[in-house]
Design an enzyme around this catalytic site. Sequence first.
Site, PDB file in Angstrom:
ATOM      1  N   ASP A 162       0.844  -1.195   0.000  1.00 49.00           N
ATOM      2  CA  ASP A 162       0.000   0.000   0.000  1.00 49.00           C
ATOM      3  C   ASP A 162       0.882   1.249   0.000  1.00 49.00           C
ATOM      4  O   ASP A 162       2.013   1.216   0.502  1.00 49.00           O
ATOM      5  CB  ASP A 162      -0.906   0.014   1.228  1.00 49.00           C
ATOM      6  CG  ASP A 162      -1.984  -1.061   1.173  1.00 49.00           C
ATOM      7  OD1 ASP A 162      -2.338  -1.475   0.059  1.00 49.00           O
ATOM      8  OD2 ASP A 162      -2.463  -1.475   2.246  1.00 49.00           O
TER       9      ASP A 162
ATOM     10  N   TYR B 169       6.955  -8.608   8.247  1.00 47.80           N
ATOM     11  CA  TYR B 169       6.584  -7.202   8.399  1.00 47.80           C
ATOM     12  C   TYR B 169       6.821  -6.740   9.837  1.00 47.80           C
ATOM     13  O   TYR B 169       6.693  -7.525  10.784  1.00 47.80           O
ATOM     14  CB  TYR B 169       5.097  -6.983   8.095  1.00 47.80           C
ATOM     15  CG  TYR B 169       4.671  -7.317   6.695  1.00 47.80           C
ATOM     16  CD1 TYR B 169       4.642  -6.342   5.701  1.00 47.80           C
ATOM     17  CD2 TYR B 169       4.253  -8.603   6.363  1.00 47.80           C
ATOM     18  CE1 TYR B 169       4.228  -6.643   4.415  1.00 47.80           C
ATOM     19  CE2 TYR B 169       3.834  -8.915   5.076  1.00 47.80           C
ATOM     20  CZ  TYR B 169       3.829  -7.936   4.106  1.00 47.80           C
ATOM     21  OH  TYR B 169       3.418  -8.231   2.834  1.00 47.80           O
TER      22      TYR B 169
ATOM     23  N   ASP C  83      -6.437   1.278   8.526  1.00 44.94           N
ATOM     24  CA  ASP C  83      -5.141   1.943   8.707  1.00 44.94           C
ATOM     25  C   ASP C  83      -5.356   3.431   8.941  1.00 44.94           C
ATOM     26  O   ASP C  83      -6.501   3.903   9.029  1.00 44.94           O
ATOM     27  CB  ASP C  83      -4.200   1.677   7.528  1.00 44.94           C
ATOM     28  CG  ASP C  83      -4.698   2.265   6.208  1.00 44.94           C
ATOM     29  OD1 ASP C  83      -5.648   3.073   6.229  1.00 44.94           O
ATOM     30  OD2 ASP C  83      -4.132   1.909   5.155  1.00 44.94           O
TER      31      ASP C  83
END
Length: 332
Positions: free
Chosen positions: A58, A86, A100
């Site tokens: 993203d 991650y 998010d």
Amino acid sequence: MGRKSPDFSVRSMPNKHADGVEGLLNLNKPAGLTSHDVVVRVRRLTHLSRVGHAGTLDPPATGVLIIGLGKGTKLIQFLHEYSKTYRATLTLGSRTDTYDATGKVIETRDVGRLSPTAVRTVLSGFEGTIEQTPPMYSALKWQGQRLYTLARQGIEVERRPRQVHIRRLTLLELSADTLTFEVECSGGTYVRVLADDIGLRLGCGAHLRQLTRTAVGPHTVEQALTLEALAEAVQRSTWRTHVIPLAQGLAGFPAIAVTSDGAKALRHGIPPKAAHVSRVDGVFGVGEPVALHGPDGALLAVGTACIDAAEMGRSAPAMVVVRLSRVLVDTL
């Protein structure tokens, strides 16, 4: 006097002949760019037409983005088999519609006092094979339209849950309103969804604040090249030294080494038979991906196994052992 930032425009780059460059680039994607933006910049810098990326990040996310160059683009579909690692930071106490920090806050809750022991217990509950429902704000398609397009119109459609695998989920830091963890997971895992699910299970809600992909299989962020460094390497005509050769692009993959006759057959698009197998590296089952190397170690093709690795040496010589998915050598 500060150093001048590299110019990413086409005209600023030396127009060197880039034909024959084949392999992968491990880039450190900056925040604010889409994965496609990075591909466009790499095309402009290298003057290569065949450029693609593996594993979308993203725009707010940073970290490892593997770029395929030339025949390296044929490896992209197989890089999905690598686990991804991650580092994620969550804001506790609020949920958003995108899961998010780019989204609209849809719920707030009191965080209370969370102990590291309680958080670790919650995190451990996500390890293993779990189901995730893809978020509406994603690039998946529904009846030909991107889900994020529908979401921006206020439309929500049913999405089928997907199975993903969480190999490990480790708490790194915990404060009054943030939580940072490291996760190693299968391809296709939405860390945004994981963040929202963790927040719900903690009882306070959460959303993803920051995300960095630190590894794609053996390719790590410590080894990754920034776009600025790539631009400087292009100006110095040294950028090719950063290209990961095809043979190393699938490092760690189960592999079969074939004989010279097997390599010749592959050049004709003919899958290898048991008689062509000279060595088996790693463990694989029927239907699992396997790399095919020539006698010199060159990566010739990738396919799916027709028999288990353990049965390879006991098969009839004429039996086809791998169904070809991609041939990387020029066929005759």
